[in-house]
Write a protein that holds these residues in place. Sequence first.
Motif, PDB file in Angstrom:
ATOM      1  N   LEU A   1       0.867  -1.363  -0.127  1.00 33.84           N
ATOM      2  CA  LEU A   1      -0.131   0.027  -0.260  1.00 33.84           C
ATOM      3  C   LEU A   1       0.710   1.202   0.091  1.00 33.84           C
ATOM      4  CD1 LEU A   1      -2.694  -1.141   2.537  1.00 33.84           C
ATOM      5  CD2 LEU A   1      -3.100  -0.703   0.032  1.00 33.84           C
ATOM      6  N   ASP A   2       2.273   1.096  -0.276  1.00 35.05           N
ATOM      7  CA  ASP A   2       3.203   2.259  -0.505  1.00 35.05           C
ATOM      8  C   ASP A   2       3.219   3.016   0.866  1.00 35.05           C
ATOM      9  OD1 ASP A   2       1.965   2.831  -3.721  1.00 35.05           O
ATOM     10  OD2 ASP A   2       3.775   1.575  -2.817  1.00 35.05           O
ATOM     11  N   PHE A   3       2.859   2.415   1.930  1.00 35.80           N
ATOM     12  CA  PHE A   3       3.033   3.156   3.415  1.00 35.80           C
ATOM     13  C   PHE A   3       4.610   3.673   3.606  1.00 35.80           C
ATOM     14  CE2 PHE A   3      -1.250   2.831   3.972  1.00 35.80           C
ATOM     15  CZ  PHE A   3      -1.797   2.090   4.526  1.00 35.80           C
ATOM     16  N   LEU A   4       5.562   2.931   3.108  1.00 33.76           N
ATOM     17  CA  LEU A   4       6.827   3.056   3.331  1.00 33.76           C
ATOM     18  C   LEU A   4       7.409   4.270   2.621  1.00 33.76           C
ATOM     19  CD1 LEU A   4       6.463  -0.023   3.973  1.00 33.76           C
ATOM     20  CD2 LEU A   4       9.010  -0.087   3.936  1.00 33.76           C
ATOM     21  N   THR A   5       7.078   4.623   1.188  1.00 35.47           N
ATOM     22  CA  THR A   5       7.488   5.711   0.653  1.00 35.47           C
ATOM     23  C   THR A   5       6.435   6.795   1.051  1.00 35.47           C
ATOM     24  OG1 THR A   5       5.911   4.697  -0.977  1.00 35.47           O
ATOM     25  CG2 THR A   5       8.421   4.562  -1.342  1.00 35.47           C
ATOM     26  N   ALA A   6       5.326   6.670   1.183  1.00 35.29           N
ATOM     27  CA  ALA A   6       4.347   7.737   1.464  1.00 35.29           C
ATOM     28  C   ALA A   6       4.618   8.440   2.917  1.00 35.29           C
ATOM     29  CB  ALA A   6       2.916   7.192   1.547  1.00 35.29           C
ATOM     30  N   PHE A   7       5.103   7.480   3.794  1.00 30.37           N
ATOM     31  CA  PHE A   7       5.102   8.072   5.257  1.00 30.37           C
ATOM     32  C   PHE A   7       6.648   7.935   5.732  1.00 30.37           C
ATOM     33  CE2 PHE A   7       0.991   8.776   5.466  1.00 30.37           C
ATOM     34  CZ  PHE A   7       0.353   7.725   4.871  1.00 30.37           C
ATOM     35  N   HIS A   8       7.441   7.709   4.590  1.00 24.63           N
ATOM     36  CA  HIS A   8       9.047   7.575   4.971  1.00 24.63           C
ATOM     37  C   HIS A   8       9.221   6.744   6.073  1.00 24.63           C
ATOM     38  CE1 HIS A   8       8.923  11.172   2.251  1.00 24.63           C
ATOM     39  NE2 HIS A   8       7.963  11.813   3.074  1.00 24.63           N
TER      40      HIS A   8
ATOM     41  N   SER B   1      -9.180   4.392  -3.673  1.00 23.73           N
ATOM     42  CA  SER B   1      -9.723   5.558  -4.369  1.00 23.73           C
ATOM     43  C   SER B   1     -10.633   6.319  -3.811  1.00 23.73           C
ATOM     44  CB  SER B   1     -10.147   5.235  -5.797  1.00 23.73           C
ATOM     45  OG  SER B   1     -11.287   4.371  -5.840  1.00 23.73           O
ATOM     46  N   LYS B   2     -11.078   5.966  -2.561  1.00 21.55           N
ATOM     47  CA  LYS B   2     -12.258   6.818  -1.920  1.00 21.55           C
ATOM     48  C   LYS B   2     -11.727   7.514  -0.536  1.00 21.55           C
ATOM     49  CE  LYS B   2     -15.470   3.872  -4.075  1.00 21.55           C
ATOM     50  NZ  LYS B   2     -15.915   2.359  -3.784  1.00 21.55           N
ATOM     51  N   VAL B   3     -10.645   6.918   0.219  1.00 23.29           N
ATOM     52  CA  VAL B   3     -10.116   7.505   1.251  1.00 23.29           C
ATOM     53  C   VAL B   3      -8.908   7.871   1.082  1.00 23.29           C
ATOM     54  CG1 VAL B   3     -12.017   6.361   2.747  1.00 23.29           C
ATOM     55  CG2 VAL B   3      -9.879   5.535   2.368  1.00 23.29           C
ATOM     56  N   SER B   4      -8.135   8.817   2.149  1.00 27.65           N
ATOM     57  CA  SER B   4      -6.872   9.101   2.053  1.00 27.65           C
ATOM     58  C   SER B   4      -5.978   8.123   2.393  1.00 27.65           C
ATOM     59  CB  SER B   4      -6.463  10.291   2.722  1.00 27.65           C
ATOM     60  OG  SER B   4      -6.675   9.784   4.317  1.00 27.65           O
ATOM     61  N   ARG B   5      -4.609   7.925   1.874  1.00 28.40           N
ATOM     62  CA  ARG B   5      -3.637   6.841   2.296  1.00 28.40           C
ATOM     63  C   ARG B   5      -3.506   7.182   3.860  1.00 28.40           C
ATOM     64  NH1 ARG B   5      -0.667   4.278  -1.158  1.00 28.40           N
ATOM     65  NH2 ARG B   5      -0.516   6.377  -2.556  1.00 28.40           N
ATOM     66  N   MET B   6      -3.788   8.277   4.499  1.00 25.33           N
ATOM     67  CA  MET B   6      -3.612   8.259   5.845  1.00 25.33           C
ATOM     68  C   MET B   6      -4.601   7.393   6.652  1.00 25.33           C
ATOM     69  SD  MET B   6      -1.423  10.732   7.263  1.00 25.33           S
ATOM     70  CE  MET B   6      -2.405  12.002   8.220  1.00 25.33           C
ATOM     71  N   ASP B   7      -5.733   7.537   5.962  1.00 19.31           N
ATOM     72  CA  ASP B   7      -6.879   6.674   6.675  1.00 19.31           C
ATOM     73  C   ASP B   7      -6.818   5.327   6.336  1.00 19.31           C
ATOM     74  OD1 ASP B   7      -9.766   9.193   5.951  1.00 19.31           O
ATOM     75  OD2 ASP B   7      -8.208   8.985   7.657  1.00 19.31           O
ATOM     76  N   LEU B   8      -6.166   4.792   5.188  1.00 11.19           N
ATOM     77  CA  LEU B   8      -5.851   3.619   5.048  1.00 11.19           C
ATOM     78  C   LEU B   8      -4.868   3.091   6.159  1.00 11.19           C
ATOM     79  CD1 LEU B   8      -5.542   3.239   1.213  1.00 11.19           C
ATOM     80  CD2 LEU B   8      -7.576   2.869   2.609  1.00 11.19           C
ATOM     81  N   LEU B   9      -3.946   4.006   6.200  1.00 13.12           N
ATOM     82  CA  LEU B   9      -2.817   3.517   7.439  1.00 13.12           C
ATOM     83  C   LEU B   9      -3.501   3.356   8.918  1.00 13.12           C
ATOM     84  CD1 LEU B   9       0.244   3.053   8.253  1.00 13.12           C
ATOM     85  CD2 LEU B   9       0.160   5.575   8.723  1.00 13.12           C
ATOM     86  N   VAL B  10      -4.409   4.375   9.006  1.00 10.37           N
ATOM     87  CA  VAL B  10      -5.147   4.241  10.427  1.00 10.37           C
ATOM     88  C   VAL B  10      -5.672   3.002  10.552  1.00 10.37           C
ATOM     89  CG1 VAL B  10      -7.044   5.150  11.468  1.00 10.37           C
ATOM     90  CG2 VAL B  10      -5.503   6.718  10.649  1.00 10.37           C
ATOM     91  N   MET B  11      -6.499   2.473   9.324  1.00  6.84           N
ATOM     92  CA  MET B  11      -7.338   1.180   9.291  1.00  6.84           C
ATOM     93  C   MET B  11      -6.516  -0.212   9.750  1.00  6.84           C
ATOM     94  SD  MET B  11      -9.702   2.459   6.495  1.00  6.84           S
ATOM     95  CE  MET B  11     -10.731   1.052   6.455  1.00  6.84           C
ATOM     96  N   LEU B  12      -5.471  -0.027   9.048  1.00  6.12           N
ATOM     97  CA  LEU B  12      -4.520  -1.193   8.924  1.00  6.12           C
ATOM     98  C   LEU B  12      -3.803  -1.555  10.276  1.00  6.12           C
ATOM     99  CD1 LEU B  12      -3.642  -1.681   5.233  1.00  6.12           C
ATOM    100  CD2 LEU B  12      -4.466  -3.508   6.550  1.00  6.12           C
TER     101      LEU B  12
END
Length: 507
Positions: A212-219, A265-276
């Motif tokens: 989910l590209d969390f490593l690149t998106a959130f360094h 495509s419907k919520v921010s990557r931040m919210d995906l990080l919160v959920m996971l």
Amino acid sequence: MTTKIIHFTVNGAQETAELEPDCSAADVKDVFWAAAEAEPDHILKLYSVDGVVLNISPLLEANSRDSSYRLEVVASDPKSVGMPNELEAMEHRLQQLEGRVLGEAGQPRGAVCDLTSQVESFKKKLESVKHLSWMGLFKEDGDHQLEASRKTSSSPMSAQQEHQQVRRKFLNMSSLQVTEEVREHLKTPTFDNWQWEEAEMLVLLQVIFTDLDFLTAFHIRLDVLQNFLFQVFCHYNNIPFHNFRHCFCVTQMMYGLIWLTDLKSKVSRMDLLVMLTSALCHDLDHPGYNNVFQINAQTDLALRYNDISPLENHHCAVAFGIMAQPECNILKNLSSDQYKHIRGGMIRCILATDMARHNEILHKFKSIQPVFNFTNREHKEVLMKIMMKVSDISNEARPMAVAEPWLDCLLQEFFNQSDTEKLKGLPVASFMDRDKVSKPSSQTGFIRFVLLPLFTEITKLFPCLEEHILEPVRRALDFYSDLERASKQEEEEGRSSSAGAAGAALL
Ligand code: LUO
Ligand code: ZN
């Protein structure tokens, strides 16, 4: 102590290994790596006749030829071109051979064609998921007590030693590539969690976070993520249901729902990080005794959290306690606003898993679902809570062979609690009482009154979930209803036959 003879097959050949009484773990490893002609960085699995993975160690039990073990070489590090060098050598020899034996028409003769097709099929086998047995994809079915069976062959280790062994395996495997089949399988509710050891589940959690590209998106540095995942693993307890495997299931289901609903495509990557991250942490350090017990027994947790969702508050506090360690802090490179957003979201999501709030949260979702707006902050927050709840209690949306063992684990934990409550003279909930609960009737009630209303409501927002989670739950209800009918019928017949017998005895 005498020399142990170990019979095993490898690469289709029958082999034996003689283990001296004082042999070391390294000696045993050398014997099997040599027999398999494996490179040092290869990973080998040794299977018993019924497919249980055995520890390759001096404690290996001697066997007979007709109960030979099976030794399998698994994928090596993908940096090495992608094929074991014996395959490259085979390809090279084949090209030379082809050059020398081309027929008059310039076409390779039959023998070369056969060899070519053998090499091609061998390459496909190596690249296919079937031969990545290190990912546990094709262990024998019904192998539901993976860790337990694995530990039988090794002397009991302390929890600390077990954790360190899992960490070593996790870090060794984490550089290996997971195949496309495994990645796709990981996004579906049919994923079978029972096939995987703890270290392999950690690798798959790393795949989820990187995918989910969390490593690149959130360094997030990879080693920090690995430390975080390992500490999460260490902070789940070895109890029948609320253990690390449950954490993995809930996180994997959340990941599957994110893909099935196209939530990316419907919520921010931040919210995906919160959920996971919330799914991963939602039951951290669960003691195996629920909130009712905490409150009735006036435990430290109940006192600390004033009887307000003591467990869920604790799970969340443990999560942020882990992230307070710099080497585990996956949020360290976020801005303070981002950190506040993540922290607030995780607290809301983890606290939402308290089943005492089930009706409150479902009622709120029902009120906004018909007019749901993905740009409305409050709407999204309710949806994230619902996604947490769906993932948390979704076992019955999985194939029956995967779901059913979970109910056994849950009832075992519930019965442990009610036994303790009886001993302490505390109130006992009937759905936890081993003297009152029947598996089918407890489950039909739960599916009918808890699962179906919840899954029906989220399917109204995401119709594609009908086939993926709602249909399987309906099938589960049918399964347990049939079981319930059959057991009631048996009871009736039992009563009438005993009444008949009693009557006969009076004659
Ligand atoms: C719902 C729940 C709460 C705590 C621990 C586990 C569960 N889960 C389940 N309970 N999670 C999955 C499942 C499941 O498949 N079945 C059940 N079944 C029975 C034992 C049950 O009635 N559970 C239940 C129902 C309501 C409740 O609080 C309102 C707590 C447990
Ligand atoms: Zn849970």
